[in-house]
Each structure stands twice: as structure tokens, then as C-alpha cells.
Design a protein around this motif. Structure first.
Motif, short mmCIF file in Angstrom:
data_model
loop_
_atom_site.label_atom_id
_atom_site.label_comp_id
_atom_site.label_asym_id
_atom_site.label_seq_id
_atom_site.Cartn_x
_atom_site.Cartn_y
_atom_site.Cartn_z
N ARG A 136 46.04 27.79 101.35
CA ARG A 136 45.21 28.88 101.32
C ARG A 136 45.26 29.53 100.33
O ARG A 136 46.01 29.57 99.47
N SER B 38 42.06 36.73 97.63
CA SER B 38 41.62 37.18 96.52
C SER B 38 42.78 38.37 96.66
O SER B 38 42.94 38.51 97.79
N GLU C 217 34.49 44.76 104.98
CA GLU C 217 34.29 44.30 106.65
C GLU C 217 32.94 44.19 106.76
O GLU C 217 32.22 43.45 107.76
N THR D 96 42.15 35.80 91.96
CA THR D 96 41.85 35.12 92.46
C THR D 96 43.56 33.99 92.12
O THR D 96 43.21 33.08 91.55
N GLU E 44 42.89 34.61 108.93
CA GLU E 44 41.17 33.90 109.47
C GLU E 44 40.66 34.34 108.22
O GLU E 44 40.57 34.81 107.51
N GLU E 45 39.71 32.62 108.15
CA GLU E 45 39.08 32.67 106.85
C GLU E 45 37.91 33.73 107.17
O GLU E 45 37.71 34.47 107.67
N SER E 46 38.08 34.41 105.61
CA SER E 46 36.84 34.99 105.44
C SER E 46 37.68 37.12 105.66
O SER E 46 36.99 37.89 105.64
N VAL F 74 39.71 40.24 105.88
CA VAL F 74 40.22 41.07 104.56
C VAL F 74 41.64 41.76 105.45
O VAL F 74 41.71 42.29 106.84
N GLN G 91 41.59 39.17 100.52
CA GLN G 91 41.29 38.19 101.22
C GLN G 91 41.30 36.81 101.81
O GLN G 91 41.10 36.86 100.15
N THR H 155 40.27 33.65 101.39
CA THR H 155 39.20 33.14 101.18
C THR H 155 38.65 31.26 101.78
O THR H 155 37.20 31.33 101.91
N GLU H 156 40.07 30.46 101.88
CA GLU H 156 39.09 29.31 102.20
C GLU H 156 40.57 28.80 102.67
O GLU H 156 41.90 29.52 102.46
#
Length: 621
Positions: A194, A197, A504, A517, A542-544, A546, A559, A561-562
Motif C-alpha cells: 500500500r 501520504s 474528505e 509520501t 479503503e483507497e483514497s 483519510v 491518506q 493513495t494506492e
């Protein structure tokens, strides 16, 4: 199901033996590990039985001794029986022997055994029984068993039992294959990566400075958190000490002795000019000359060194004086700047010498060295003076002298300390003092304890001081720091919640400050100076998404990011799936064997003799 990674008795299992609880090699090690174990005779024959199978006292003694030795080797110190019992090692040994007895009882019930030829094959192949010619030697076999308190009949019967047991274990635990969906699921979980940031928040990120706490807030915090400001239990100790540093000032100064000390260590104070030198040796002068020609033509010296399979550290001979270089000394010392000379003779053959620096001659005259020499001389004299008085002080203590009388009659310094383990002060800095203070009990007579620097101290326990709440006046600064830390943590948590809401709603995380990062990280990854909860938090998002991360002295916003899914194909994926499959196979086999053994034990019944077990333990004290 058992955990995928298992360790039994601190001994890693080799491939192909993973399902065998008690392999042939292990049996031989334990069987030959009984050096010094008493042979229990008379009516004491076993520590118990499983069904019709007895667990002999000598087998338990040998197995227990082997376990102590193995664990001691693992932690690099001797392990006593008391320590082993505290760790439950003795219970593990008994549990293992009970399992073996249950299996042996079952092999006897079903008539499972091996022939003499198989037993002989194992004995003759064992290196412990081979003579100087590398072949099985009958006399070596007899002597080895005799030295380990074993008869041939007992050893061979144990070996026969072990081989039969291994056959039964293999039949029960063999043939397990991990389900492919389970392996795929575990691989997907383990190999997933994963990216995230991270925004670290500090007091500077708050919209307004924190207000100073009021006196009422400070007092309320002190009253609500008494444990944080309570002094731990302490031993109130009176001591009489005789330390070298206390005697130094009273000792006479012997100038002649100081001068003799200076002369005896003249090499520390007067050093000739030296050179920082590397020496590269060659098999013959022609090879050395060829290398020197290449260096003169521009080839780096380091390249020549590497070609000879060496590193610069291998050829570095440090800073040396000219005589140390022998016949090469004159040429090396003729260099006024770094360079390479040679070929020149050396103790190891023709060599090239690279000079890397010049260390100027140094001379510290006696007058400059006198202060350091005097301190060293007087400390040494003080230690010797104290050593000469040890017998006198021991005699005084043996005759019942108090510490106060030691102060009056032996010139020792009287003092007192509330000793708390882990708190350092002048005397508690000595390991011997800490050890003596920790062991000190009420009613103990003072004894002279020798300290690391040659000093002496005698201790008396006057009282045990219970945990005591320290007065507010003593801890006011600590209280204020705690109140400020609490207020800051709450303010940063509130600010982090505001940042999460803003992100959000579409704001960029880096609009609130510098963002770190991490492109990808595994579940067992590490991020410096963050709480341990960060990585688990990332893998739960979950992705994205925060969220906030908070720990002692840390508040941050993270957060995701991937999400990088585990690769389904490839060499790395195949290797990891193979390792997972092997561990699952092992876990299934071990579970099956454990369940089978438990069922056998329950059916046959267990009886352990506590008195016999205690008799074995007594031999280890």
C-alpha cells in the motif's frame, strides 16, 4: 489450525522432517546428552506411565538436562532448574515425553516395530560410533554408551522404539496438502502493498497558541493523577564507604615515582614521525613492478587492489614509524606527499607501499604530563591502600562493629540513601553496590563489598519506605509538563479531525503542510518515528480514505493513495506461495499429529508420580 510459523523446543525442523515430533537424530542427541546425570536406582524407576508404557526417570533426567543446555546455549548463559521451571521448560519436557510414551504405547498395541537390520544400519551410520578410520568401531560404540550412563540394550531398545514411533508419526501426519484457495488467500494478504501520504502535526500547526494552564488546572491534575507523582518503594540504607577518590588528597606525592612512571610509558608521550601506509604484497617482484608501471600510467591504486581480490582495509597497516617498515622505511618516509613507491621488500614478499598521510612527531614533556600521571598514580596508590585494609575492616564487621564505628575507627565515610532500583546516584553507579542493595534484607549484618574501582562499602537496611506521594512543590514542573502535553494532544487531535474533514470534502492533504509520501509498504513495514498503529491503520483503509493516527507525542493525518495487489504470477509469487504452502502443510500435519497423540493419551490414561519428578529435580540443585 496451528499458526503458520511454529517453533518447537527451540530446534528448527529440516524439510522432510517437519511432521516428526521426535526424530532419530533428536533421540540420539538426548540419549547422549546425559553427562553427569545420576542413575536412579532402587525402587525409583519411572516418573509415570501412559497406558502400559513407563516414562523412566533416567530418560526424564537426560531430556531435562538437554533442554536446559539447549536453552542456555540459545540465550548464552547457564540456566538453572529454578529458572527453567519459571519458564515452564520442565513441563514442556514432561509433555513431550508423555506424547512419546503415548505413541510408543500405540506402536506396541498394534505390533509396529523394526527389525535388527534397520537398527544396526542406524548405529553403524552414526558418526559418534566411528573410529579413526571413519568406520563403525565396536569398542568406540561401547565406550560412548558407557560414558553416557547407557547400556547397549537400553540404547538399542530406545533406537528401535524411536524408529517405530517415526513410522507411526509418518503414517498419521504424512500426505497433507494445503488447499490452493487458502494458499492464494494468504499470498494475497501477505504480498499486498500500500502507498500512503502522511502529514505530521505539531504545535506550530495549531491555529492559536495553547494558553498557559492555571494553578487550579495544575492542582486538579496533580490530585487526579497521584500515581504519576508517587515515589516508588525504596530501601533506606545507611552505608560506610571507603573510595579511592576520597583518599587521593591525603596521599603523599612521590616525584621520583612519578618520573619513573613517565619513563616507563615514554612511548605514550614521545612518538616519532609516522606515516599512514597501505601495503600491497605480490607473489614476485615482476608482478609488483608491472602493477607499479600501470599505476604510473594512470591506473588507480584501488583498481589494482580489487584485482587481487582485496579491500583497502585488508592492506591498511595503519600509522607506522620508519623502523616498522624495515628495508622499505627509507623510501616510504622520503615521500613528502601521498604517493606509491615500490616494489620494495617486506616480510611477506615484494610489495607496493602507498603513503596516505604524515603524522608529525609528538612529545609531551614530563611537566605537561605530570597532572595526569599524578591522578593515575594516586588513584592506584589509593586502591592499594584500601586493599591493605580489607582484612581489618572484615575483622571489625565480624566482631560486630556498627557502620558508625567503622566511621570512627576505620575512617570510612558514613552516608544514607533511599535506594530505588534504576535510579542512579554516586554509589548506585557501581554494579556491586546495586547488587548488594537489591539483595539486602532487614536484619542482615553489614558485610564489606568490593567495588569496581577498588573501593569498599558496607550496607545496612534501616527501613523499607513505602510508595509515597511526592509533595506538589517538588513536582510542580512535572505536573505542568503533563498538563501541557495532555492539552497539546487534545488540541492536535481536534486539528487532525478538522484536516480529515477538509480532505474528505476535496482539499489536498499537502495544503495543510509538508507531506511525506510512501509509495508502497508491506504489512510488516516500518516507518521511523511514528506509532506502531500507523501501518495497521493504513492496511485497514479503503483507497483514497483519510484518517488520523495518534500516539505518545505524535499526531498525524494519513491518506491511502494506492492499493497494490499481490502479483498472481512471477518468480517472487511462486517462491512465496511455495513457502506458504510448506508452512500450511506443516501446520496441518502437526495439528493432525497433536490430535492423534491427545486421543491416544486420553484413551490410554496418564499417571505421573510427583515424588519421582521431585527426586529428579533434586539432582539438579
Amino acid at each position: 489450525m496451528a499458526r503458520l510459523t511454529t517453533i518447537e523446543h527451540h530446534k528448527p525442523k529440516k524439510k522432510g522432517q517437519q511432521v516428526v515430533v521426535w526424530t532419530l537424530v533428536a533421540m540420539l542427541v538426548v540419549g547422549l546428552g546425559g553427562f553427569g546425570v545420576t542413575n536412579f536406582g532402587g525402587g525409583l524407576q519411572s516418573i509415570g506411565r501412559v497406558g502400559d508404557r513407563e516414562i523412566e526417570v533416567n530418560d526424564y533426567a537426560r531430556a531435562l538436562q538437554q533442554e536446559l543446555a539447549a536453552f542456555g546455549a540459545q540465550i548464552n548463559q547457564t540456566v538453572t532448574l529454578q529458572q527453567a521451571q519459571a519458564l515452564g521448560l520442565d513441563a514442556q519436557v514432561r509433555q513431550r515425553l508423555v506424547a512419546e510414551a503415548a505413541l510408543d504405547n500405540e506402536t506396541a498395541r498394534v505390533g509396529l516395530s523394526v527389525g535388527d537390520a534397520r537398527v544396526a544400519e542406524e548405529i553403524t551410520a552414526n558418526s559418534a560410533f566411528q573410529g579413526t578410520a571413519g568406520q563403525f568401531d565396536r569398542e568406540t560404540y561401547r565406550l560412548t554408551l558407557q560414558q553416557n550412563n547407557l547400556t547397549e540394550n537400553a540404547f538399542e531398545q530406545g533406537l528401535r522404539d524411536n524408529l517405530a514411533r517415526s513410522l507411526l508419526q509418518g503414517a498419521v501426519a504424512g500426505g497433507f496438502v494445503s488447499p490452493a484457495p487458502l494458499v492464494d488467500t494468504l499470498h494475497a494478504y501477505i504480498a499486498e502493498r500500500r502507498g500512503f501520504s502522511l502529514l505530521r502535526l505539531t504545535e506550530a500547526d495549531l491555529p492559536a497558541p495553547l494558553p498557559a494552564p492555571t494553578e487550579a488546572e495544575l492542582t486538579a491534575w496533580y490530585e487526579a493523577n497521584p500515581a504519576a507523582f508517587t515515589a516508588p518503594e525504596a530501601k533506606r540504607i545507611t552505608y560506610a564507604a571507603l573510595l579511592p577518590e576520597d583518599l587521593v588528597a591525603s596521599l603523599p606525592v612521590d616525584e621520583e615515582a612519578l618520573r619513573a612512571l613517565y619513563d616507563s610509558r615514554i612511548s605514550d608521550f614521545v612518538q616519532p614521525e609516522r606515516r599512514l601506509v597501505e601495503r600491497l604484497v605480490f607473489p614476485d617482484e615482476a608482478a609488483a613492478a608491472e602493477a607499479k608501471a600501470r599505476i604510473d600510467a594512470g591506473t588507480p591504486f584501488e583498481e589494482i587492489v580489487a584485482e587481487r581480490g582485496l579491500a583497502l582495509t585488508d592492506i591498511d597497516i595503519g600509522d607506522v614509524a620508519q623502523p616498522a617498515l624495515g628495508a622499505a622505511g627509507e623510501a616510504v618516509f622520503a615521500l613528502t606527499e601521498p604517493g606509491v613507491v615500490g616494489p620494495l621488500p617486506s616480510d611477506l614478499g615484494p610489495a607496493l607501499f602507498r603513503m596516505n598521510g604524515i603524522v608529525a612527531a609528538q612529545e609531551v614533556p614530563f611537566d605537561e604530563a605530570r597532572a595526569d600521571l599524578l591522578s593515575e598514580f594516586q588513584m592506584d596508590a589509593a586502591r592499594r591502600a584500601i586493599a591493605d585494609r580489607v582484612e581489618e575492616i572484615d575483622d571489625l564487621l565480624a566482631s560486630g562493629a556498627t557502620l558508625e564505628e567503622l566511621q570512627a575507627d576505620a575512617g570510612m565515610t558514613l552516608g544514607a540513601v533511599d535506594y530505588v532500583e534504576g535510579v542512579d546516584d554516586r554509589l548506585a553507579g557501581y554494579p556491586a553496590f546495586r547488587e548488594a542493595a537489591a539483595a539486602l534484607q532487614e536484619g542482615d549484618f553489614p558485610e564489606a563489598v568490593t567495588l569496581d574501582d577498588g573501593g569498599l562499602v558496607a550496607l545496612r537496611l534501616d527501613a523499607v519506605v513505602p510508595p509515597t506521594l511526592r509533595p506538589y512543590s517538588e513536582v510542580a514542573e512535572e505536573v505542568e509538563a503533563a498538563v501541557r502535553a495532555d492539552a497539546l494532544a487534545k488540541a492536535l487531535a481536534a486539528r487532525a479531525a478538522e484536516v480529515v474533514t477538509a480532505v474528505e470534502e476535496g482539499a489536498a492533504l499537502d495544503s495543510f503542510g509538508p507531506v511525506e509520501t510512501t509509495p508502497q509498504i508491506a504489512r510488516d513495514g516500518f516507518v521511523e518515528n511514528v506509532p506502531e498503529s500507523l501501518v495497521p491503520t493504513v492496511f485497514g483503509m479503503e483507497e483514497s480514505a483519510v484518517g488520523t493516527v495518534q500516539g505518545p507525542g505524535f499526531t498525524g493525518v494519513v491518506q491511502l493513495t494506492e492499493i497494490i495487489a499481490a502479483p498472481a504470477e512471477g518468480e517472487a509469487a511462486t517462491a512465496l506461495k511455495g513457502a506458504i504452502s510448506a508452512q500450511v502443510d506443516q501446520a496441518l500435519a502437526q495439528d493432525a499429529l497433536q490430535l492423534f497423540t491427545n486421543a491416544l493419551t486420553a484413551e490410554a490414561g496418564i499417571r505421573l508420580d510427583d515424588a519421582a519428578i521431585a527426586a529428579v529435580h533434586a539432582q539438579f540443585r
